[in-house]
Design a protein around this motif. Sequence first.
Motif, PDB file in Angstrom:
ATOM      1  N   ASP A 150      17.018 -62.116  42.984  1.00  0.00           N
ATOM      2  CA  ASP A 150      18.018 -62.149  41.918  1.00  0.00           C
ATOM      3  C   ASP A 150      19.196 -61.297  42.379  1.00  0.00           C
ATOM      4  OD1 ASP A 150      19.495 -62.137  39.617  1.00  0.00           O
ATOM      5  OD2 ASP A 150      17.816 -61.764  38.271  1.00  0.00           O
ATOM      6  N   THR A 151      20.116 -61.911  43.083  1.00  0.00           N
ATOM      7  CA  THR A 151      21.169 -61.155  43.764  1.00  0.00           C
ATOM      8  C   THR A 151      22.110 -60.439  42.804  1.00  0.00           C
ATOM      9  OG1 THR A 151      22.459 -63.214  43.890  1.00  0.00           O
ATOM     10  CG2 THR A 151      21.130 -62.626  45.809  1.00  0.00           C
TER      11      THR A 151
ATOM     12  N   ASP B  60      21.098 -71.912  47.084  1.00  0.00           N
ATOM     13  CA  ASP B  60      22.206 -72.543  46.372  1.00  0.00           C
ATOM     14  C   ASP B  60      22.092 -74.056  46.460  1.00  0.00           C
ATOM     15  OD1 ASP B  60      24.176 -70.163  45.746  1.00  0.00           O
ATOM     16  OD2 ASP B  60      23.532 -69.882  47.819  1.00  0.00           O
TER      17      ASP B  60
ATOM     18  N   ARG C 235      25.028 -67.175  46.085  1.00  0.00           N
ATOM     19  CA  ARG C 235      23.824 -66.357  46.238  1.00  0.00           C
ATOM     20  C   ARG C 235      23.547 -66.066  47.712  1.00  0.00           C
ATOM     21  NH1 ARG C 235      18.772 -68.655  43.733  1.00  0.00           N
ATOM     22  NH2 ARG C 235      18.040 -66.508  43.991  1.00  0.00           N
TER      23      ARG C 235
END
Length: 672
Positions: A195-196, A242, A255
């Motif tokens: 979860d960037t 992505d 991401r």
Amino acid sequence: MAGLGGRRQRRKGLLIGVVGALAVVVSTVYAVRAISRGHFEPADTVTVLGFPLGVMGIVLAVLASRKAVEGNDVELARGWAATLAAQVETGESPVWRQLLGDDTRRINLTYVLHPTTVRPAAAPAAGRMTADGPGPATVPDIVTYYRSTRPLRLVVTGAAGAGKTVLALELMLALIDGRAEDDPVPVRIPLSRWDTERQSLPELLQQRLVEAYDWPPELAAGLVRHHRRLLLPVLDGLDEMDPLVNGSPDSAAPRATAVIRALNDHQRGRDPGPLILTCRTRHYDALLLNTGVLDAARIAIAPVDTANARTYLADRSLDPARWQPLLNHLAAQPGGPLATVLSTPWRLCLTATVYHHDGNPAELLALTGPDTLDRHLLARYIPAATRIVPNPRGYTPQEVHRWLHHLTTHLDPTGTLHATTPQGAEATDLVLHELWPLAGRTRVRTTDALLTALIVLSAHHLAWLAPQYMAGPFVVLVSALAAMSGVLAIRTGSPRSPANPLRTPQGRWELAGWLTFGLAAGLVIGLPVGFSLTGGLAAASMTLLTGLTREPGSNLGARAVIRSDALVGLTFGLTFGLLFGLVLGVMYGLLFGLLTGVAFGLLTGVARGAQASRRYAVFLLCSRRRLPFRLGLFLDWAVTAGLMRYSGPAYQYRHRELQHWLRQHPQPPSTQ
């Protein structure tokens, strides 16, 4: 996987916390009720008020005694690392075997150093997976290659099905096999789970230790924070973060770009931090238009040459005579069309799996094109996988095929994709709580509304416990709540998961705001009826629960999202029910209050708290003839069988070619 008891400790902590909170609430209500009756001497009043404070002190003491003792001892850290290494080897060895077609024989992949213009790492020009097999003795194996890289940062690229994950797993397991006590432990993390927006790389490592290896959070945080040199992040699948744009990789991929930035910031002391990263070639090339991993050696996996292909097929065979015509053909025509098609590790492994126990591999001699070969092998792949992999629930190949085909229709929700549409136009993610439109939007919504209303309406049976003058109004109230819940159930809710708002200043401020609002609302509600403290505690507790939940991040697994949402809903409902029941108990009798409160609380939790998990359960009820009722278990088995894979909170087909083929074939084709 058996771990260090982290989940068990968290369950015990949660149980102690819930029981302690209830004890504090009950003791507080008792004290308020006792004082409100009067007739106490001052000393007695002090004693009664001290009762809830004493209970609170006992609860805090018990919780404090569970806190792990922090340490920074080198020998202790070495012991932790050794334990983790054993866990990684135990956990990743089955994954490695499954990717090899449930066997230990592997293709000896080769690779070359890809030229990089911006800050490349120093590395040998070429290498191979293992030191044995064809090729000069001077070509290093993957462990020697990695240890020769300076700094120790490796990016593995290749086409779809080239064997990137297999090569990374081979490197991991070999590093563990030859590990000294101060060497880092490789920890593989599927990048789709990062979860960037909320996590740093250290937090991601900590989460992986907790979720995959059952480490207590405090121990995982201590190892990551104080002894990160003992951890080697192996980040798998940068290309899975992505979505494609018009069937092509996105050069802006937000991401993946955030991951590369984090990796460029990753360091050990004054040097770039060691890492291993895998990504498809097209995706990485697209990202290089804007950014790339600095101080890293990028290798490109080469097609499998005919000598290695023949060696692999011969090693996998149980009946060499069946395979000899195909092996002879490859030896005679090493540059022929069939040898070219089988130079992809995925097709080579698929061939070995399909003909592992029976069949005639010589059939392939008449198939020269990649599309023709794929169709031939994929038609036989599901029956072979079902036969080879442990299948405790007895799924038949026909059932597996029809279920997996039906799920492909969710990836074309508009029904506009023709069977011959290229595979890049299809969506890829199957998220459990988003599958419900598959059973028909109107059908699922109507069923959900009716079931929710009936569940709430069932609470009218508690009317016999109510005082006689309240029985009629109680039934009317329940009927109104049932109708309202049914109407609200038509709306699709988002899943919720527990959150820890104390980790950030913003979260602490939001939690304080929820708590203040709850106390104020409770006082306003409770003052008119004379139970301001009890009402305040009830309202404060409910708003506090609201502040302790959030939408699940992409780090949660597929089934974990459903479990988390159901847990939040039931916790919300049970807490509300107990507190509401205490208020009713003080006003109308303890038995009626508690039973009514708990019943209404659980019903509220199902109707309003666990919306996403309830909708998923209704979807399964509406899909009984098209999908297995225990869909999550089936998809987990399909991952083990090599048909599916995990991608954060979603399932994906193991290969886009398999998804594309299944979409084209609603029924299992004949393999005769």
